[in-house]
Design a protein around this motif. Structure first.
Motif, PDB file in Angstrom:
ATOM      1  N   PRO A  44     -11.362  14.502 -12.094  1.00  0.00           N
ATOM      2  CA  PRO A  44     -11.532  15.262 -10.847  1.00  0.00           C
ATOM      3  C   PRO A  44     -11.164  14.489  -9.580  1.00  0.00           C
ATOM      4  O   PRO A  44     -11.083  15.074  -8.503  1.00  0.00           O
ATOM      5  N   THR A  45     -10.975  13.197  -9.674  1.00  0.00           N
ATOM      6  CA  THR A  45     -10.574  12.387  -8.515  1.00  0.00           C
ATOM      7  C   THR A  45      -9.148  12.771  -8.108  1.00  0.00           C
ATOM      8  O   THR A  45      -8.328  13.097  -8.969  1.00  0.00           O
ATOM      9  N   SER A  46      -8.847  12.709  -6.814  1.00  0.00           N
ATOM     10  CA  SER A  46      -7.526  13.166  -6.376  1.00  0.00           C
ATOM     11  C   SER A  46      -6.420  12.247  -6.895  1.00  0.00           C
ATOM     12  O   SER A  46      -6.669  11.110  -7.300  1.00  0.00           O
ATOM     13  N   ALA A  47      -5.200  12.767  -6.830  1.00  0.00           N
ATOM     14  CA  ALA A  47      -4.048  12.018  -7.341  1.00  0.00           C
ATOM     15  C   ALA A  47      -3.488  11.046  -6.303  1.00  0.00           C
ATOM     16  O   ALA A  47      -2.387  10.523  -6.487  1.00  0.00           O
ATOM     17  N   ALA A  48      -4.245  10.773  -5.234  1.00  0.00           N
ATOM     18  CA  ALA A  48      -3.725   9.847  -4.215  1.00  0.00           C
ATOM     19  C   ALA A  48      -3.371   8.494  -4.826  1.00  0.00           C
ATOM     20  O   ALA A  48      -2.337   7.902  -4.496  1.00  0.00           O
ATOM     21  N   VAL A  49      -4.218   8.000  -5.726  1.00  0.00           N
ATOM     22  CA  VAL A  49      -3.953   6.677  -6.315  1.00  0.00           C
ATOM     23  C   VAL A  49      -2.760   6.721  -7.273  1.00  0.00           C
ATOM     24  O   VAL A  49      -2.087   5.708  -7.472  1.00  0.00           O
ATOM     25  N   ASP A  50      -2.479   7.898  -7.832  1.00  0.00           N
ATOM     26  CA  ASP A  50      -1.333   8.017  -8.733  1.00  0.00           C
ATOM     27  C   ASP A  50      -0.034   7.689  -7.991  1.00  0.00           C
ATOM     28  O   ASP A  50       0.884   7.074  -8.536  1.00  0.00           O
ATOM     29  N   THR A  92      -9.207   9.693 -16.798  1.00  0.00           N
ATOM     30  CA  THR A  92     -10.312   9.695 -17.766  1.00  0.00           C
ATOM     31  C   THR A  92     -11.323  10.793 -17.402  1.00  0.00           C
ATOM     32  O   THR A  92     -11.291  11.313 -16.294  1.00  0.00           O
ATOM     33  N   PRO A  93     -12.252  11.111 -18.306  1.00  0.00           N
ATOM     34  CA  PRO A  93     -13.324  12.036 -17.916  1.00  0.00           C
ATOM     35  C   PRO A  93     -14.260  11.383 -16.892  1.00  0.00           C
ATOM     36  O   PRO A  93     -14.242  10.168 -16.695  1.00  0.00           O
ATOM     37  N   THR A  94     -15.096  12.184 -16.259  1.00  0.00           N
ATOM     38  CA  THR A  94     -16.099  11.668 -15.325  1.00  0.00           C
ATOM     39  C   THR A  94     -17.072  10.759 -16.063  1.00  0.00           C
ATOM     40  O   THR A  94     -17.561  11.106 -17.144  1.00  0.00           O
ATOM     41  N   GLY A  95     -17.353   9.610 -15.476  1.00  0.00           N
ATOM     42  CA  GLY A  95     -18.290   8.665 -16.103  1.00  0.00           C
ATOM     43  C   GLY A  95     -17.649   7.296 -16.193  1.00  0.00           C
ATOM     44  O   GLY A  95     -16.565   7.151 -16.756  1.00  0.00           O
ATOM     45  N   TRP A  96     -18.330   6.312 -15.630  1.00  0.00           N
ATOM     46  CA  TRP A  96     -17.754   4.971 -15.610  1.00  0.00           C
ATOM     47  C   TRP A  96     -17.541   4.420 -17.011  1.00  0.00           C
ATOM     48  O   TRP A  96     -16.687   3.582 -17.257  1.00  0.00           O
ATOM     49  N   LYS A  97     -18.337   4.917 -17.966  1.00  0.00           N
ATOM     50  CA  LYS A  97     -18.230   4.391 -19.334  1.00  0.00           C
ATOM     51  C   LYS A  97     -16.822   4.535 -19.903  1.00  0.00           C
ATOM     52  O   LYS A  97     -16.437   3.785 -20.790  1.00  0.00           O
ATOM     53  N   PHE A  98     -16.048   5.490 -19.385  1.00  0.00           N
ATOM     54  CA  PHE A  98     -14.707   5.691 -19.934  1.00  0.00           C
ATOM     55  C   PHE A  98     -13.704   4.636 -19.455  1.00  0.00           C
ATOM     56  O   PHE A  98     -12.610   4.539 -19.993  1.00  0.00           O
ATOM     57  N   PHE A  99     -14.054   3.873 -18.444  1.00  0.00           N
ATOM     58  CA  PHE A  99     -13.134   2.837 -17.947  1.00  0.00           C
ATOM     59  C   PHE A  99     -13.237   1.538 -18.749  1.00  0.00           C
ATOM     60  O   PHE A  99     -12.332   0.713 -18.723  1.00  0.00           O
ATOM     61  N   GLY A 100     -14.374   1.341 -19.421  1.00  0.00           N
ATOM     62  CA  GLY A 100     -14.650   0.059 -20.071  1.00  0.00           C
ATOM     63  C   GLY A 100     -13.565  -0.371 -21.044  1.00  0.00           C
ATOM     64  O   GLY A 100     -13.085  -1.512 -20.996  1.00  0.00           O
ATOM     65  N   SER A 121     -22.439  18.975 -13.375  1.00  0.00           N
ATOM     66  CA  SER A 121     -22.863  17.584 -13.276  1.00  0.00           C
ATOM     67  C   SER A 121     -23.653  17.173 -14.517  1.00  0.00           C
ATOM     68  O   SER A 121     -24.382  17.968 -15.090  1.00  0.00           O
ATOM     69  N   GLY A 122     -23.498  15.908 -14.887  1.00  0.00           N
ATOM     70  CA  GLY A 122     -24.279  15.359 -15.993  1.00  0.00           C
ATOM     71  C   GLY A 122     -25.329  14.381 -15.517  1.00  0.00           C
ATOM     72  O   GLY A 122     -25.828  13.576 -16.300  1.00  0.00           O
ATOM     73  N   THR A 123     -25.683  14.436 -14.236  1.00  0.00           N
ATOM     74  CA  THR A 123     -26.663  13.478 -13.720  1.00  0.00           C
ATOM     75  C   THR A 123     -27.864  14.146 -13.050  1.00  0.00           C
ATOM     76  O   THR A 123     -28.788  13.465 -12.642  1.00  0.00           O
ATOM     77  N   GLY A 124     -27.840  15.457 -12.923  1.00  0.00           N
ATOM     78  CA  GLY A 124     -28.945  16.145 -12.240  1.00  0.00           C
ATOM     79  C   GLY A 124     -30.183  16.213 -13.127  1.00  0.00           C
ATOM     80  O   GLY A 124     -30.125  15.976 -14.325  1.00  0.00           O
ATOM     81  N   THR A 125     -31.314  16.522 -12.503  1.00  0.00           N
ATOM     82  CA  THR A 125     -32.547  16.655 -13.289  1.00  0.00           C
ATOM     83  C   THR A 125     -33.194  18.020 -13.057  1.00  0.00           C
ATOM     84  O   THR A 125     -34.266  18.282 -13.553  1.00  0.00           O
ATOM     85  N   GLU A 126     -32.555  18.874 -12.278  1.00  0.00           N
ATOM     86  CA  GLU A 126     -33.142  20.169 -11.953  1.00  0.00           C
ATOM     87  C   GLU A 126     -32.097  21.252 -12.109  1.00  0.00           C
ATOM     88  O   GLU A 126     -31.115  21.282 -11.369  1.00  0.00           O
ATOM     89  N   GLY A 127     -32.272  22.134 -13.088  1.00  0.00           N
ATOM     90  CA  GLY A 127     -31.299  23.197 -13.303  1.00  0.00           C
ATOM     91  C   GLY A 127     -29.910  22.616 -13.507  1.00  0.00           C
ATOM     92  O   GLY A 127     -29.752  21.540 -14.082  1.00  0.00           O
ATOM     93  N   ALA A 128     -28.897  23.337 -13.018  1.00  0.00           N
ATOM     94  CA  ALA A 128     -27.516  22.867 -13.168  1.00  0.00           C
ATOM     95  C   ALA A 128     -26.892  22.700 -11.792  1.00  0.00           C
ATOM     96  O   ALA A 128     -27.154  23.479 -10.881  1.00  0.00           O
ATOM     97  N   THR A 129     -26.082  21.663 -11.653  1.00  0.00           N
ATOM     98  CA  THR A 129     -25.309  21.469 -10.421  1.00  0.00           C
ATOM     99  C   THR A 129     -23.845  21.732 -10.738  1.00  0.00           C
ATOM    100  O   THR A 129     -23.266  21.064 -11.605  1.00  0.00           O
TER     101      THR A 129
END
Ligand code: G16
Length: 541
Positions: free
Chosen positions: A321-327, A340-348, A484-492
């Motif tokens: 979802p990050t913009s293609a500016a860096v591309d 990569t998908p959202t989540g820092w774990k995918f960069f490792g 979002s996969g980080t919320g704790t209340e309903g869905a974002t």
């Protein structure tokens, strides 16, 4: 050592970044213990291992640290290295794991989510490379939480974590360390501290808002003590269990006091904020907001000016979802750019394999292979070093960047705490219609392609499906939608909007106006407002 019988809790599934729940949920008898035992089981036990432990100082963190120490001792861990007061920023924890050759680490934080008795708490396991556990491990942890029947704990008094030094818990060594020193030393190795001292010496002004969260002590040590910025440069510098009631998410909505200060005519030259656990950052200049996607692109284009990256970047990566500016920067530099998908774990994996040295996300995360987490203060220092080397203001650097690469107008619109059923139904419905969108025109924008993002890790071949809906319009505009996969209340619901302007005309529009046609087309396709009854997003970044 005692063994306690327990029963599984529903829903102990780690999300985008660890397990995050309301604090009272975590404080239920056995809830934390179950998750920790499941984690230990999933990693093959902790016998003989060295672990790092710390967190962002939020409510329940100190108590949770004592529980984890006693469970690690019962599991036969050889040593746990703990930040004094159970404090460690997420990037500092990653650094400690790597420097000390630890087997892994536990980070007590719900990151940018508010803290306190009725707010959020979280636990995350990091691997020996210093990075978040990959999906295979988080899934194994979740599987264990569903069948757990007992956990083991050493019965002992609490360990004194207030002073650096070593003590024993049973046979296990507890080593309490200064949470700041190693991290600040690493920053001195990467950046040109002499040039930065010179910058402050000539009257350059900065406001760093630590939002009553963990970066306060780090920022005071680095900016004020080591770089000579005036006392008071760092605001909200004392970490508090409830973050002083602040929502420690460095974005224009939640860091509104900083925004107001920076948008004033007599505002500081440079402004920045970081989040609860210190891995996020927001970058500002006087009168200038730098979107995280643009920040990543500017850092990529100028990294060679910073001593730690003088030899150039190996490659870059961004979340989908990050913009293609860096591309565009990567193409100009002739280096690879991974999506990569959202989540820092995918960069490792990409960093471990030496494919990339710089990564970033639209969610105010930027970092490099100096650790395996995103790193808020590192990003602030990157900008300071670039400003010092170029002798330009933030506004001038942005204008130059857009003139050279064009501008990817970008914004994220969040609809928070939606009923989960409603949000899921809306996206299930979109999934059913995805294939039929191509060629249709909405509010004057024609759909060129649409899909649901699936990622195959180029290093280990693992596949992560259902990572967000992408709708691309003719002319290079796009909208991405995901929950979002980080919320704790309903869905974002997160709606990511992007439009490319090649220039030289049209580079200085207001982003919300530039993106309004895409917002309108998205509403026609998805019907967010119509279906939820909301009149607009809760947060705009
Ligand atoms: C976490 C992850 C990031 C992710 C962000 C937003 O950040 O580490 O990689 O981009 O959440 O995720 P979502 O859109 O699923 O809420 P943090 O700072 O909360 O650890």
């Amino acid at each position: 050592m005692t063994t306690h019988a327990t029963q599984p809790f529903e829903g102990q599934k780690p999300g985008t970044s660890g397990l995050r729940k309301k604090t009272p949920v975590f404080m239920q008898p056995n809830y934390l213990e179950n998750f920790i035992q499941a984690t230990f089981d999933a990693i093959g036990g902790v016998a003989g291992k060295v672990l790092v432990l710390g967190g962002d100082g939020r409510y329940f963190g100190a108590e949770a640290a004592q529980v984890i120490l006693k469970m690690a001792a019962a599991g036969g861990a050889a040593r746990v290295i703990v930040g004094q007061g159970a404090w460690l920023s997420t990037p500092a924890a990653s650094n400690l794991i790597r420097r000390r050759g630890a087997d892994g680490g536990l980070i007590l934080s719900a990151s940018h989510n508010p803290g306190g008795p009725n707010e959020d708490f979280g636990v995350k396991y990091n691997m020996a490379n210093g990075g978040p556990a990959p999906e295979a491990v988080t899934e194994a942890i979740f599987a264990r939480t569903k069948v757990i029947t007992e956990y083991a704990k050493l019965e002992a008094p609490d360990v004194n974590l207030t002073m650096p030094g070593e003590s024993r818990l049973g046979a296990m060594v507890v080593e309490v360390v200064d949470p700041v020193a190693d991290y600040a030393d690493m920053m001195e190795e990467i950046f040109d501290f002499n040039a930065l001292r010179g910058l402050f010496h000539t009257g350059f002004t900065m406001r760093m808002d630590s939002m009553c969260a963990i970066t306060g002590p780090y920022a005071v040590e680095i900016f004020e003590n080591r770089l000579g910025a005036p006392r008071g440069t760092v605001a909200h510098e004392v970490p508090l269990p409830d973050f002083g009631g602040m929502h420690p998410d460095p974005n224009p909505t939640w860091a509104h006091a900083l925004m107001a200060e920076m948008m004033a005519e007599d505002g500081p030259d440079f402004g920045a904020a970081s989040d609860g656990d210190g891995d996020r950052n927001m970058i500002l200049g006087r009168g200038t907001y730098v979107s995280p996607s643009d920040s990543l692109a500017v850092i990529a284009a100028n990294a060679h000016l910073v001593p730690g990256y003088a030899e150039g970047l190996k490659g870059v990566a961004r979340s989908m979802p990050t913009s293609a500016a860096v591309d565009r920067v990567a193409a100009a530099l002739g280096i690879d750019c991974y999506e990569t998908p959202t989540g820092w774990k995918f960069f490792g994996n990409l960093m471990d394999a030496g494919r990339v040295s710089l990564c970033g996300e639209e969610s105010f995360g930027t970092g490099s292979d100096h650790v395996r987490e995103k790193d808020g203060l590192w990003a602030v220092l990157m900008w300071l070093n670039i400003i010092a080397a170029r002798g330009q203001s933030v506004a001038e650097i942005m204008a130059d960047h857009f003139a050279r690469f064009g501008r990817n107008y970008y914004s994220r619109h969040d609809y928070e705490a939606l009923p989960s059923d409603q949000a899921n139904a809306m996206l299930d419905d979109l999934r059913d219609r995805m294939d039929g969108l191509k060629g249709k025109t909405y509010q004057g924008l024609t759909v060129e392609s649409s899909d649901e993002f699936s990622y195959t890790d180029p290093v280990d071949g693992s596949v992560s499906a259902r990572q967000g809906f992408r709708i691309l319009f003719a002319g290079g505009s796009r909208v991405v939608l995901r929950l979002s996969g980080t919320g704790t209340e309903g869905a974002t619901l997160r709606v990511y909007l992007e439009r490319y302007a090649p220039g030289p005309e049209g580079l200085a529009e207001d982003p919300q106006q530039a993106l309004a046609p895409i917002v309108a087309a998205t509403e026609e396709i998805v019907g967010i407002r119509a279906r939820t009854g909301r009149t607009g997003p809760d947060v705009i970044t």
